[in-house]
Design a protein around this motif. Structure first.
Motif, PDB file in Angstrom:
ATOM      1  N   LEU A 120       0.823  -1.210   0.000  1.00  0.00           N
ATOM      2  CA  LEU A 120       0.000   0.000   0.000  1.00  0.00           C
ATOM      3  C   LEU A 120       0.854   1.256   0.000  1.00  0.00           C
ATOM      4  O   LEU A 120       0.554   2.228  -0.722  1.00  0.00           O
ATOM      5  CB  LEU A 120      -0.935  -0.003   1.208  1.00  0.00           C
ATOM      6  N   LEU A 121       1.899   1.289   0.809  1.00  0.00           N
ATOM      7  CA  LEU A 121       2.775   2.461   0.836  1.00  0.00           C
ATOM      8  C   LEU A 121       3.362   2.712  -0.548  1.00  0.00           C
ATOM      9  O   LEU A 121       3.418   3.857  -1.019  1.00  0.00           O
ATOM     10  CB  LEU A 121       3.901   2.249   1.853  1.00  0.00           C
ATOM     11  N   ASP A 122       3.795   1.653  -1.200  1.00  0.00           N
ATOM     12  CA  ASP A 122       4.368   1.764  -2.537  1.00  0.00           C
ATOM     13  C   ASP A 122       3.310   2.197  -3.549  1.00  0.00           C
ATOM     14  O   ASP A 122       3.520   3.122  -4.340  1.00  0.00           O
ATOM     15  CB  ASP A 122       4.979   0.424  -2.921  1.00  0.00           C
ATOM     16  N   LEU A 123       2.165   1.536  -3.513  1.00  0.00           N
ATOM     17  CA  LEU A 123       1.095   1.809  -4.470  1.00  0.00           C
ATOM     18  C   LEU A 123       0.572   3.239  -4.357  1.00  0.00           C
ATOM     19  O   LEU A 123       0.310   3.909  -5.365  1.00  0.00           O
ATOM     20  CB  LEU A 123      -0.051   0.817  -4.241  1.00  0.00           C
ATOM     21  N   LEU A 124       0.431   3.727  -3.113  1.00  0.00           N
ATOM     22  CA  LEU A 124      -0.116   5.065  -2.876  1.00  0.00           C
ATOM     23  C   LEU A 124       0.939   6.161  -2.934  1.00  0.00           C
ATOM     24  O   LEU A 124       0.624   7.346  -2.762  1.00  0.00           O
ATOM     25  CB  LEU A 124      -0.834   5.103  -1.528  1.00  0.00           C
ATOM     26  N   GLY A 125       2.181   5.777  -3.155  1.00  0.00           N
ATOM     27  CA  GLY A 125       3.239   6.769  -3.283  1.00  0.00           C
ATOM     28  C   GLY A 125       3.592   7.454  -1.982  1.00  0.00           C
ATOM     29  O   GLY A 125       4.030   8.610  -1.973  1.00  0.00           O
ATOM     30  N   LEU A 126       3.443   6.757  -0.866  1.00  0.00           N
ATOM     31  CA  LEU A 126       3.768   7.310   0.439  1.00  0.00           C
ATOM     32  C   LEU A 126       5.189   6.906   0.836  1.00  0.00           C
ATOM     33  O   LEU A 126       5.743   5.955   0.283  1.00  0.00           O
ATOM     34  CB  LEU A 126       2.755   6.815   1.480  1.00  0.00           C
ATOM     35  N   SER A 128       8.306   5.138   2.123  1.00  0.00           N
ATOM     36  CA  SER A 128       8.471   3.721   2.451  1.00  0.00           C
ATOM     37  C   SER A 128       8.762   3.509   3.929  1.00  0.00           C
ATOM     38  O   SER A 128       8.533   2.419   4.460  1.00  0.00           O
ATOM     39  CB  SER A 128       9.598   3.111   1.610  1.00  0.00           C
ATOM     40  N   SER A 129       9.236   4.549   4.595  1.00  0.00           N
ATOM     41  CA  SER A 129       9.549   4.445   6.021  1.00  0.00           C
ATOM     42  C   SER A 129       8.353   4.724   6.910  1.00  0.00           C
ATOM     43  O   SER A 129       8.443   4.615   8.145  1.00  0.00           O
ATOM     44  CB  SER A 129      10.664   5.433   6.382  1.00  0.00           C
ATOM     45  N   ALA A 130       7.206   5.086   6.328  1.00  0.00           N
ATOM     46  CA  ALA A 130       6.014   5.407   7.114  1.00  0.00           C
ATOM     47  C   ALA A 130       5.480   4.160   7.806  1.00  0.00           C
ATOM     48  O   ALA A 130       5.667   3.034   7.338  1.00  0.00           O
ATOM     49  CB  ALA A 130       4.930   6.011   6.225  1.00  0.00           C
ATOM     50  N   SER A 131       4.807   4.372   8.926  1.00  0.00           N
ATOM     51  CA  SER A 131       4.137   3.278   9.632  1.00  0.00           C
ATOM     52  C   SER A 131       2.686   3.213   9.185  1.00  0.00           C
ATOM     53  O   SER A 131       2.166   4.152   8.570  1.00  0.00           O
ATOM     54  CB  SER A 131       4.216   3.498  11.144  1.00  0.00           C
ATOM     55  N   THR A 144      -6.490   7.257  14.905  1.00  0.00           N
ATOM     56  CA  THR A 144      -5.122   6.769  15.001  1.00  0.00           C
ATOM     57  C   THR A 144      -4.117   7.850  14.607  1.00  0.00           C
ATOM     58  O   THR A 144      -3.164   8.141  15.337  1.00  0.00           O
ATOM     59  CB  THR A 144      -4.941   5.533  14.103  1.00  0.00           C
ATOM     60  N   CYS A 145      -4.334   8.446  13.446  1.00  0.00           N
ATOM     61  CA  CYS A 145      -3.395   9.454  12.938  1.00  0.00           C
ATOM     62  C   CYS A 145      -3.389  10.707  13.800  1.00  0.00           C
ATOM     63  O   CYS A 145      -2.319  11.278  14.083  1.00  0.00           O
ATOM     64  CB  CYS A 145      -3.754   9.822  11.497  1.00  0.00           C
ATOM     65  N   ALA A 305       3.899   9.326   8.739  1.00  0.00           N
ATOM     66  CA  ALA A 305       5.236   9.462   8.176  1.00  0.00           C
ATOM     67  C   ALA A 305       6.326   9.132   9.196  1.00  0.00           C
ATOM     68  O   ALA A 305       7.326   8.486   8.865  1.00  0.00           O
ATOM     69  CB  ALA A 305       5.434  10.879   7.627  1.00  0.00           C
ATOM     70  N   ASP A 306       6.143   9.575  10.431  1.00  0.00           N
ATOM     71  CA  ASP A 306       7.113   9.303  11.495  1.00  0.00           C
ATOM     72  C   ASP A 306       6.552   8.208  12.395  1.00  0.00           C
ATOM     73  O   ASP A 306       5.610   8.444  13.150  1.00  0.00           O
ATOM     74  CB  ASP A 306       7.375  10.576  12.304  1.00  0.00           C
ATOM     75  N   PRO A 307       7.114   7.015  12.360  1.00  0.00           N
ATOM     76  CA  PRO A 307       6.548   5.913  13.145  1.00  0.00           C
ATOM     77  C   PRO A 307       6.578   6.133  14.661  1.00  0.00           C
ATOM     78  O   PRO A 307       5.768   5.558  15.379  1.00  0.00           O
ATOM     79  CB  PRO A 307       7.427   4.718  12.760  1.00  0.00           C
ATOM     80  N   GLU A 308       7.491   6.968  15.156  1.00  0.00           N
ATOM     81  CA  GLU A 308       7.655   7.079  16.607  1.00  0.00           C
ATOM     82  C   GLU A 308       6.402   7.605  17.319  1.00  0.00           C
ATOM     83  O   GLU A 308       5.910   6.955  18.262  1.00  0.00           O
ATOM     84  CB  GLU A 308       8.861   7.938  16.964  1.00  0.00           C
TER      85      GLU A 308
END
Length: 466
Positions: A120-126, A128-131, A144-145, A305-308
């Motif tokens: 999904l991250l790849d397909l949606l162009g987000l 790759s390091s995003a959670s 959540t967000c 974008a920032d998993p932390e």
């Protein structure tokens, strides 16, 4: 009765229903609640009932009250259908009955969700390091967000929301579109911001956030700030000027969250991606799987974008829980749900069955169908198309009259060929057409247009205003 025989019977009932979709009435046959209660509200038996009897009688009693929302001519509320591969996977998921909350409970559910999230991250162009996390729907994806956003913007001013909560915390501002979806407001209430924290920002004639108004709103206050933008207005499908919003908000130290419940899927289409220019620079994104991806209900998708801050807002631990080991992922540590259905299997199946090209084609075909609605209906002098059809949403008004418009919508729903919902936009009643079913074709649109035009022409002329 053996489980295999019972499940075979259940599959037969489901298949019988699915076979009615191409030509069947879309609206439910029985709408009256009392009539449905009379069919379903039986006295609770003292003893057991044969499972096959329960199944057959439940299906027989409930089917008349089922709306065929999987029909290729259902255009209400931005509800997608169910791709065959996703439906089949979901049937198996029900049989497996896995709790997808932790790796130790279901290793396969955890890994398949991880793989699907990466796709999904790849397909949606987000990034790759995003959670990411799979939720019940976009409502919980917003929660959540925005929980991650809340903790991050408060941390920037030295407040630990994980420990201190919101009591005594600096007040967080949420700058939101005047045309925002109601789930943003509810997320604000759930997260303790309260609706008084929302500052509506003016929009232009198409429903897009006015950049000058946003600039003024950012300058008018200070402190922790979250900007909520839209990729796909709920009525018009309009996409906010995301690149400008991201730049302005980040310059002011604000977090940018994008509500892309259906519009984020434009990123999968080379012909539509430009509408989202700048979106990948945001801090979080929410969308639905049960809309344009056409997986079974319920499925929402949250990306940060920032998993932390995402991890910190959702993480749980207890002595009785086995901690994750290297290379393992617990899905419940990224969403509000602790025990969770294995939604990742249907998402995985949908993505693999369509592939990049199939998803892009589905998005483009739905957009083409929306344009066809606008062209055919707009050719009638008594019908007005209220919006610029940029995605899959069409607003239609009849005889420039609220009562006539509502009457046409009601007549179309009752006739059964297709189903659209009513709405109010800019103070005017309209028919709201949403096209996001994988099975919808131009012929479905033409058949629906014929029913709509028939209903419109059967209405009496509205009284003249003096």
């Amino acid at each position: 009765m053996h489980s295999r025989d019972l499940l075979t019977a259940a599959a037969g009932h489901a298949a019988d229903f699915l076979e009615t979709l191409p030509d069947g009435r879309v609206e439910a046959e029985v709408l009256d609640a009392d009539a449905l209660r009379a069919r379903l509200a039986l006295p609770l038996p003292d003893g057991p009932t044969d499972p096959r009897t329960v199944l057959d009688e439940l299906v027989g009693a409930a089917t008349p009250g089922i709306v065929r929302s999987q029909s290729p001519r259902y255009f209400g509320y931005v509800i997608g259908g169910t791709l065959p591969a996703a439906l089949a996977a979901d049937v198996v998921v029900a049989g497996w009955d896995q709790n997808a909350g932790g790796y130790s409970v279901s290793p396969a559910a955890s890994v398949v969700e991880e793989v699907a999230g990466g796709w999904l991250l790849d397909l949606l162009g987000l990034p790759s390091s995003a959670s990411f996390g799979l939720t019940t729907g976009c409502q919980q994806a917003h929660v959540t967000c925005l929980a991650a956003a809340r903790n991050a913007v408060l941390a920037r001013v030295g407040w630990d929301a994980e420990v201190g909560g919101l009591q005594g915390a600096p007040r967080v501002r949420l700058l939101v579109s005047e045309e925002r979806h109601v789930t943003i407001d509810r997320a604000a209430r759930i997260l303790g911001f309260g609706t008084s924290a929302l500052t509506p920002v003016a929009v232009d004639a198409t429903g897009r956030i006015d950049v000058a108004a946003l600039r003024d709103a950012l300058a008018a206050g200070e402190g922790p700030t979250i900007v909520c933008a839209q990729a796909g207005d709920v009525n018009t499908g309009a996409v906010d000027p995301l690149a400008e919003i991201v730049d302005l908000a980040h310059a002011a130290g604000a977090w940018v969250h994008i509500d892309g419940a259906f519009g984020l899927w434009a990123a999968t289409s080379p012909e539509r991606r430009h509408l989202l220019d700048g979106y990948a620079g945001a801090d979080s994104w929410a969308t639905d799987g049960h809309k344009w991806l056409n997986v079974p209900h319920d499925c929402g998708l949250a990306f940060v974008a920032d998993p932390e801050p995402h991890r910190n807002a959702m993480i749980v631990s207890a002595a009785y829980l086995r901690g994750t080991r290297e290379g393992e992922r617990d899905g419940s540590r990224w969403v509000p749900d602790f025990s969770r259905r294995g939604r990742g299997f249907a998402v995985y199946a949908a993505l693999r069955s369509l592939g990049r090209e199939g998803i892009a084609e589905m998005v483009e075909r739905c957009c083409a169908c929306a344009r066809r609605f606008a062209e055919v209906l707009g050719a009638d002098d008594a019908i007005e198309i209220l919006n610029d059809v940029v995605l899959n949403q069409v607003l239609v008004r009849f005889a420039d009259d609220d009562a006539t418009t509502d009457a046409v919508v009601a007549a179309v729903q009752a006739e059964g060929t297709c189903w659209m919902s009513p709405t109010t936009w800019r103070g005017r009643r309209a028919m709201r057409i949403s096209v996001c079913n994988w099975a919808t074709t131009i012929s479905d649109v033409d058949r629906s247009c014929a029913a709509i035009l028939g209903a419109a022409r059967a209405q009496p002329a509205p009284p003249r205003s003096r």
